[in-house]
Enzyme design. Structure first.
Site, PDB file in Angstrom:
ATOM      1  N   THR A 145     -62.077 -27.094 -56.840  1.00  9.98           N
ATOM      2  CA  THR A 145     -63.142 -27.187 -58.041  1.00  9.98           C
ATOM      3  C   THR A 145     -62.218 -27.852 -58.922  1.00  9.98           C
ATOM      4  O   THR A 145     -60.851 -27.762 -59.296  1.00  9.98           O
ATOM      5  CB  THR A 145     -63.283 -25.869 -58.415  1.00  9.98           C
ATOM      6  OG1 THR A 145     -63.576 -25.856 -59.927  1.00  9.98           O
ATOM      7  CG2 THR A 145     -61.866 -24.329 -58.444  1.00  9.98           C
ATOM      8  N   GLU A 154     -64.843 -20.169 -57.017  1.00 18.20           N
ATOM      9  CA  GLU A 154     -63.795 -18.770 -56.849  1.00 18.20           C
ATOM     10  C   GLU A 154     -64.679 -17.253 -55.778  1.00 18.20           C
ATOM     11  O   GLU A 154     -63.953 -16.823 -56.078  1.00 18.20           O
ATOM     12  CB  GLU A 154     -63.104 -19.220 -58.139  1.00 18.20           C
ATOM     13  CG  GLU A 154     -62.081 -19.349 -58.701  1.00 18.20           C
ATOM     14  CD  GLU A 154     -62.543 -20.765 -59.462  1.00 18.20           C
ATOM     15  OE1 GLU A 154     -63.280 -20.895 -59.422  1.00 18.20           O
ATOM     16  OE2 GLU A 154     -61.517 -21.059 -59.928  1.00 18.20           O
ATOM     17  N   LYS A 194     -69.482 -29.070 -68.099  1.00 14.86           N
ATOM     18  CA  LYS A 194     -70.366 -29.297 -67.097  1.00 14.86           C
ATOM     19  C   LYS A 194     -71.823 -30.168 -66.853  1.00 14.86           C
ATOM     20  O   LYS A 194     -72.756 -29.534 -67.117  1.00 14.86           O
ATOM     21  CB  LYS A 194     -70.229 -27.904 -66.092  1.00 14.86           C
ATOM     22  CG  LYS A 194     -70.583 -27.803 -65.130  1.00 14.86           C
ATOM     23  CD  LYS A 194     -71.549 -26.358 -63.612  1.00 14.86           C
ATOM     24  CE  LYS A 194     -70.709 -26.157 -63.280  1.00 14.86           C
ATOM     25  NZ  LYS A 194     -71.391 -25.443 -62.280  1.00 14.86           N
ATOM     26  N   TRP A 199     -68.078 -30.622 -62.407  1.00 17.82           N
ATOM     27  CA  TRP A 199     -67.069 -30.528 -64.205  1.00 17.82           C
ATOM     28  C   TRP A 199     -66.732 -32.332 -64.276  1.00 17.82           C
ATOM     29  O   TRP A 199     -66.329 -32.815 -63.379  1.00 17.82           O
ATOM     30  CB  TRP A 199     -66.117 -29.600 -63.628  1.00 17.82           C
ATOM     31  CG  TRP A 199     -66.078 -28.122 -63.078  1.00 17.82           C
ATOM     32  CD1 TRP A 199     -66.440 -27.632 -61.659  1.00 17.82           C
ATOM     33  CD2 TRP A 199     -66.443 -27.528 -63.783  1.00 17.82           C
ATOM     34  NE1 TRP A 199     -66.881 -26.681 -62.148  1.00 17.82           N
ATOM     35  CE2 TRP A 199     -66.836 -26.099 -63.263  1.00 17.82           C
ATOM     36  CE3 TRP A 199     -67.169 -27.236 -65.386  1.00 17.82           C
ATOM     37  CZ2 TRP A 199     -67.431 -24.929 -64.441  1.00 17.82           C
ATOM     38  CZ3 TRP A 199     -67.103 -26.119 -66.307  1.00 17.82           C
ATOM     39  CH2 TRP A 199     -67.733 -25.189 -65.453  1.00 17.82           C
TER      40      TRP A 199
HETATM   41  P1  AMP Z   1     -68.365 -24.231 -59.476  1.00 10.72           P
HETATM   42  O1  AMP Z   1     -67.056 -23.471 -60.047  1.00 10.72           O
HETATM   43  O2  AMP Z   1     -68.418 -25.626 -59.900  1.00 10.72           O
HETATM   44  O3  AMP Z   1     -69.377 -23.517 -58.873  1.00 10.72           O
HETATM   45  O4  AMP Z   1     -68.780 -23.340 -61.666  1.00 10.72           O
HETATM   46  C1  AMP Z   1     -69.009 -22.597 -61.837  1.00 10.72           C
HETATM   47  C2  AMP Z   1     -68.950 -22.280 -62.927  1.00 10.72           C
HETATM   48  O5  AMP Z   1     -70.341 -22.932 -64.065  1.00 10.72           O
HETATM   49  C3  AMP Z   1     -68.996 -21.086 -63.780  1.00 10.72           C
HETATM   50  O6  AMP Z   1     -67.775 -20.360 -64.317  1.00 10.72           O
HETATM   51  C4  AMP Z   1     -69.926 -21.012 -64.846  1.00 10.72           C
HETATM   52  O7  AMP Z   1     -68.514 -21.734 -66.462  1.00 10.72           O
HETATM   53  C5  AMP Z   1     -70.561 -22.173 -65.076  1.00 10.72           C
HETATM   54  N1  AMP Z   1     -72.334 -21.445 -64.652  1.00 10.72           N
HETATM   55  C6  AMP Z   1     -72.213 -21.264 -63.105  1.00 10.72           C
HETATM   56  N2  AMP Z   1     -73.762 -20.890 -62.449  1.00 10.72           N
HETATM   57  C7  AMP Z   1     -74.045 -20.499 -64.423  1.00 10.72           C
HETATM   58  C8  AMP Z   1     -75.844 -20.337 -64.505  1.00 10.72           C
HETATM   59  N3  AMP Z   1     -76.858 -19.788 -64.269  1.00 10.72           N
HETATM   60  N4  AMP Z   1     -75.551 -20.302 -66.273  1.00 10.72           N
HETATM   61  C9  AMP Z   1     -74.286 -20.919 -66.805  1.00 10.72           C
HETATM   62  N5  AMP Z   1     -73.758 -21.266 -66.647  1.00 10.72           N
HETATM   63  C10 AMP Z   1     -73.066 -21.016 -64.996  1.00 10.72           C
END
Ligand code: AMP
Length: 542
Positions: free
Chosen positions: A187, A332, A440, A445
């Site tokens: 990630t 994570e 994002k 990312w």
């Molecule tokens: P990832 O590890 O790439 O899946 O990203 C995780 C991060 O995405 C989380 O810590 C949040 O910052 C953001 N995220 C995931 N789902 C949501 C959601 N439903 N609403 C807002 N942010 C989200």
């Protein structure tokens, strides 16, 4: 002790064995890179996964070694999911949207022994191959007829179908320790180099149980599931495993993620449940609205990875009678953390209030313990008002990063998510901000630090700050704030051109704003929050 339950380890291969025995005839449909539709059933999947496991052994892959994949959602990728993890090796899903240098870093860091890739990614693999350290084996996930006539790879390129054809389909899945690693996903959600999150068989199975529940992703044998969320992004939110556990029909979209292609697939295969990020659903909704048509089978859609705007929830539910399940998770966390399923008393609430509930990221599924803490680490109340840093713990939450020498990310046994949230008395968590310094965009990312570092390489830049600005299509896009050196006549376009070749194309900021100075805190650190507040809506108003 006598009379206790059997000691049977929780293993990924058992999902496949279960699906083969209990749902052997259930279909898996894939749109292939080649453009056509492929269909077979769980029985075929299991048989080919066993052949592939024998082929991996033939390639000399040992237990614990990493096997990389660079592939879309499709049946061959699914075969790799089970053959690699099932035989005790570690499935390392690579994100093709990363810059080639980052991919090379990740491949070397994970020490992938072999890389399986979809033909779409041959040019990417060719660029990566010259940058990685050890010689690898490359396997093109196709048949002999579609193999590329020539390529630039330094070593021999194998053909997936040839590779498995020569092998028997009787493979006994080893009885591994359930804490053995099963898969690995990097990630870029934090600053610095991407970090690997290593899942175990145990964490994967526990996550699968919890994520399938009715108040979680709500999956059953009667469902036809379309994971649009990529299999390279946290194992498509666990849906390949869940589908095996419950015996759902699976539909894989391959590379065609535009609204028209998705809509046609949804209708042709009578999809009942889909899952993806808001950006993808925007394209789908636009297509359906333009065609003036509707969904004849889809009843639910899981929206996560970024906040689901209420306008999207309203459109899905009121115009098309498709219920939105807003979910929050992280790489994570394997990834499911919270899902926004109503409690009984919400059902009688007036519509606007129910939409306000659905705008929240939801309540913790069993297995995920969460809390919000203040600046001194003190736990804050669940009053729906006060916001704090969101922390989680549980059996499918990482305790550290793969091969990292950094100090443990845990604080007092809790994993700090980098999200800022409030939690209401019903236990519904709502994200209000992010403390981690990242952007994002369309569910993937972008590192603001990397963007700032590139900008600072420009001789006419005195200082650079990159922030996330809200965007109507991509949820967020990078915005670059620049203080120029005295006398400089540097223009925005010129600076943006400087990014070409230095970062992935989609990482390039959409705009540059020249400012006289950036606000600094007492220790000289840029006060990014202040800039975020000032420029957050730049792309909405520009
Ligand atoms: P990832 O590890 O790439 O899946 O990203 C995780 C991060 O995405 C989380 O810590 C949040 O910052 C953001 N995220 C995931 N789902 C949501 C959601 N439903 N609403 C807002 N942010 C989200």
């Amino acid at each position: 002790m006598h009379g206790l339950m059997m000691q049977q380890p929780l293993l990924v291969a058992s999902l496949l064995t279960h699906a083969e025995r209990h749902h052997g005839g259930q279909e898996i449909v894939s749109r292939r890179v080649e453009g056509d539709i492929h269909r077979y059933c769980y029985r075929d999947l299991a048989q080919r996964a066993r052949k592939l496991a024998n082929a991996l052994a033939g390639l000399g892959i040992n237990q614990g070694e990493r096997v990389g994949t660079l592939a879309w959602n499709g049946y061959r990728h699914m075969e790799l999911y089970f053959a690699v993890s099932g035989s005790g090796a570690v499935l390392h899903t690579l994100n093709p949207r990363l810059h080639v240098d980052q991919l090379a870093y990740i491949i070397d860091h994970a020490d992938d022994r072999v890389i399986f890739f979809d033909l779409t990614f041959l040019p990417l693999i060719e660029s990566v191959a010259s940058r990685i350290k050890s010689p690898k084996v490359f396997v093109a996930m196709t048949d002999r007829a579609s193999m590329p006539a020539k390529h630039d790879l330094p070593i021999m390129l194998l053909c997936y179908e040839d590779l498995i054809d020569g092998h028997r389909d009787d493979f006994s899945w080893p009885l591994l320790d359930e804490n053995h690693a099963s898969s690995l996903c990097y990630t870029s959600g934090t600053t610095g180099n991407p970090k690997g999150v290593l899942y175990s068989h145990r964490s994967t199975i526990l996550h699968t149980y919890a994520a399938a529940l009715p108040d979680s992703l709500n999956c059953s044998a009667r469902d036809v599931i379309l994971p649009v969320v990529p299999m390279f992004h946290v194992n498509a939110w666990g849906l390949p495993y869940i589908a095996c556990m419950v015996g759902a029909k699976l539909v894989f979209p391959g590379p065609a993620l535009d609204g028209k292609s998705l809509y046609e697939l949804i209708e042709a295969e009578q999809v009942t449940l889909s899952a993806g990020v808001p950006t993808v659903w925007q394209g789908l909704l636009r297509h359906v609205a333009e065609r003036g048509t509707t969904f004849t089978s889809m009843r639910r859609t899981i929206v996560g990875g970024a906040p689901c705007p209420t306008a999207m929830t309203t459109e899905f539910q009121e115009r098309y009678q498709v219920d939105v399940l807003h979910a929050w998770g992280m790489t994570e966390l394997s990834p499911v953390g919270t899902v926004c399923s109503f409690k009984a008393h919400h059902l009688s609430w007036p519509t606007p209030q129910r939409y306000a509930v659905q705008a929240k990221q939801g309540r913790g599924v069993f297995g995920i313990d969460m809390r919000i803490v203040g600046p001194d680490g003190e736990e804050l109340s669940w009053d729906g008002q006060v916001t704090g840093d969101l922390q989680v713990r549980g059996p499918w939450v990482t305790s550290g990063y793969f091969g990292s020498e950094d100090a443990s990310p845990l604080s007092d046994g809790w994993f700090p998510t980098g999200d800022v949230a409030k939690i209401d008395p019903d236990g519904f968590m709502q994200i209000t901000d992010r403390s981690k310094d990242v952007i994002k965009s369309g569910g993937e990312w972008i590192s603001s630090i990397d963007i700032e570092n590139v900008a600072c390489l420009h001789p006419e830049v005195a200082s650079a700050v990159c922030i996330a600005a809200r965007h109507p299509k991509w949820d967020e896009r990078p915005l670059l704030l620049i203080v120029k050196k005295p006398e400089s006549a540097l223009g925005g376009d010129e600076l943006l051109e400087f990014f070409d070749g230095r970062v992935a194309k989609w990482w390039k900021p959409d705009a540059v704003v020249f400012v006289d100075a950036v606000p600094l805190g007492a220790t000289g650190k840029v006060l990014k929050n202040q800039l975020r507040d000032q420029f957050r809506d730049y792309y909405l108003t520009a």
